[in-house]
Design a protein around this motif. Structure first.
Motif, short mmCIF file in Angstrom:
data_model
loop_
_atom_site.label_atom_id
_atom_site.label_comp_id
_atom_site.label_asym_id
_atom_site.label_seq_id
_atom_site.Cartn_x
_atom_site.Cartn_y
_atom_site.Cartn_z
N LEU A 1 0.83 -1.20 0.00
CA LEU A 1 0.00 0.00 0.00
C LEU A 1 0.86 1.25 0.00
N ILE A 2 1.87 1.30 0.85
CA ILE A 2 2.70 2.49 0.94
C ILE A 2 3.60 2.63 -0.29
N ASP A 3 4.03 1.55 -0.87
CA ASP A 3 4.78 1.65 -2.12
C ASP A 3 3.91 2.22 -3.25
N ARG A 4 2.61 1.86 -3.28
CA ARG A 4 1.68 2.48 -4.24
C ARG A 4 1.50 3.96 -3.93
N TYR A 5 1.44 4.29 -2.65
CA TYR A 5 1.35 5.69 -2.21
C TYR A 5 2.50 6.50 -2.82
N PHE A 6 3.74 5.98 -2.71
CA PHE A 6 4.88 6.69 -3.29
C PHE A 6 4.85 6.66 -4.81
N ALA A 7 4.37 5.60 -5.40
CA ALA A 7 4.24 5.56 -6.86
C ALA A 7 3.30 6.67 -7.33
N ALA A 8 2.22 6.91 -6.59
CA ALA A 8 1.30 7.99 -6.94
C ALA A 8 1.99 9.34 -6.82
N TRP A 9 2.74 9.56 -5.73
CA TRP A 9 3.47 10.82 -5.56
C TRP A 9 4.47 11.04 -6.69
N ASN A 10 5.05 9.98 -7.22
CA ASN A 10 6.10 10.11 -8.23
C ASN A 10 5.58 10.07 -9.66
N GLU A 11 4.31 9.77 -9.86
CA GLU A 11 3.77 9.62 -11.21
C GLU A 11 3.49 10.98 -11.84
N ALA A 12 4.16 11.27 -12.95
CA ALA A 12 3.99 12.55 -13.64
C ALA A 12 2.80 12.54 -14.60
N ASP A 13 2.44 11.38 -15.12
CA ASP A 13 1.33 11.29 -16.06
C ASP A 13 0.02 11.41 -15.28
N PRO A 14 -0.81 12.44 -15.59
CA PRO A 14 -2.03 12.66 -14.81
C PRO A 14 -2.99 11.47 -14.77
N ALA A 15 -3.21 10.80 -15.90
CA ALA A 15 -4.15 9.68 -15.92
C ALA A 15 -3.62 8.51 -15.08
N SER A 16 -2.35 8.20 -15.22
CA SER A 16 -1.75 7.12 -14.43
C SER A 16 -1.76 7.47 -12.95
N ARG A 17 -1.49 8.73 -12.63
CA ARG A 17 -1.50 9.15 -11.22
C ARG A 17 -2.90 9.00 -10.62
N ARG A 18 -3.93 9.39 -11.36
CA ARG A 18 -5.30 9.25 -10.85
C ARG A 18 -5.66 7.78 -10.62
N GLU A 19 -5.19 6.88 -11.50
CA GLU A 19 -5.42 5.45 -11.30
C GLU A 19 -4.74 4.95 -10.03
N LEU A 20 -3.52 5.39 -9.80
CA LEU A 20 -2.80 5.00 -8.59
C LEU A 20 -3.49 5.54 -7.34
N ILE A 21 -3.95 6.77 -7.40
CA ILE A 21 -4.67 7.36 -6.26
C ILE A 21 -5.92 6.55 -5.97
N ALA A 22 -6.67 6.19 -7.00
CA ALA A 22 -7.90 5.40 -6.80
C ALA A 22 -7.60 4.03 -6.21
N ALA A 23 -6.47 3.44 -6.57
CA ALA A 23 -6.10 2.13 -6.05
C ALA A 23 -5.53 2.19 -4.64
N THR A 24 -5.14 3.38 -4.19
CA THR A 24 -4.43 3.53 -2.93
C THR A 24 -5.26 4.20 -1.85
N TRP A 25 -6.11 5.13 -2.23
CA TRP A 25 -6.86 5.96 -1.28
C TRP A 25 -8.35 5.64 -1.31
N SER A 26 -8.99 5.72 -0.15
CA SER A 26 -10.46 5.66 -0.12
C SER A 26 -10.98 6.93 -0.80
#
Length: 122
Positions: free
Chosen positions: A7-32
């Motif tokens: 979970l926390i590794d996905r959290y950092f992947a979201a923080w590091n993701e520059a592509d907006p669509a990919s970042r939103r997918e990571l946020i949805a997979a990581t955060w309520s």
């Protein structure tokens, strides 16, 4: 790797993701959907607020990345871990510790961040 570390590794992947669509997918997979983030400088509520917060960090610190510097420690639905923000050449410029609450679905419900070392901090 345990579920909290993943979970926390996905959290950092979201923080590091520059592509907006990919970042939103990571946020949805990581955060309520009602997740919240709060530190002395930033805050974000819900997926859109967290995305806007991360986007602002990317604008202020282009090509910088966050990396976890400790194991993820936790009990019950509480987590803690430390991290650093590094320049493109790998120099740490900010260090912090975060504390999280995980919901029943295994997603982050809340994260509170503390800055352990930052430029200009006494």
């Amino acid at each position: 790797m345990n579920a909290n570390t993943d979970l926390i590794d996905r959290y950092f992947a979201a923080w590091n993701e520059a592509d907006p669509a990919s970042r939103r997918e990571l946020i949805a997979a990581t955060w309520s959907t009602t997740g919240t983030y709060l530190d002395p400088l930033l805050s974000g509520d819900g997926h859109a607020g967290i995305d806007a917060m991360i986007r602002a960090v990317h604008e202020r610190f282009p090509r910088h990345t966050f990396r976890r510097t400790t194991d993820v420690d936790g009990f019950a639905n509480r987590l803690r871990f430390s991290w650093e923000l590094v320049t493109p050449d790998g120099t740490p410029i900010v260090k912090g510790s975060d504390f999280g609450v995980v919901d029943t679905a295994g997603r982050l419900q809340a994260v509170t961040g503390f800055l352990d070392a930052a430029p200009g901090a006494a």
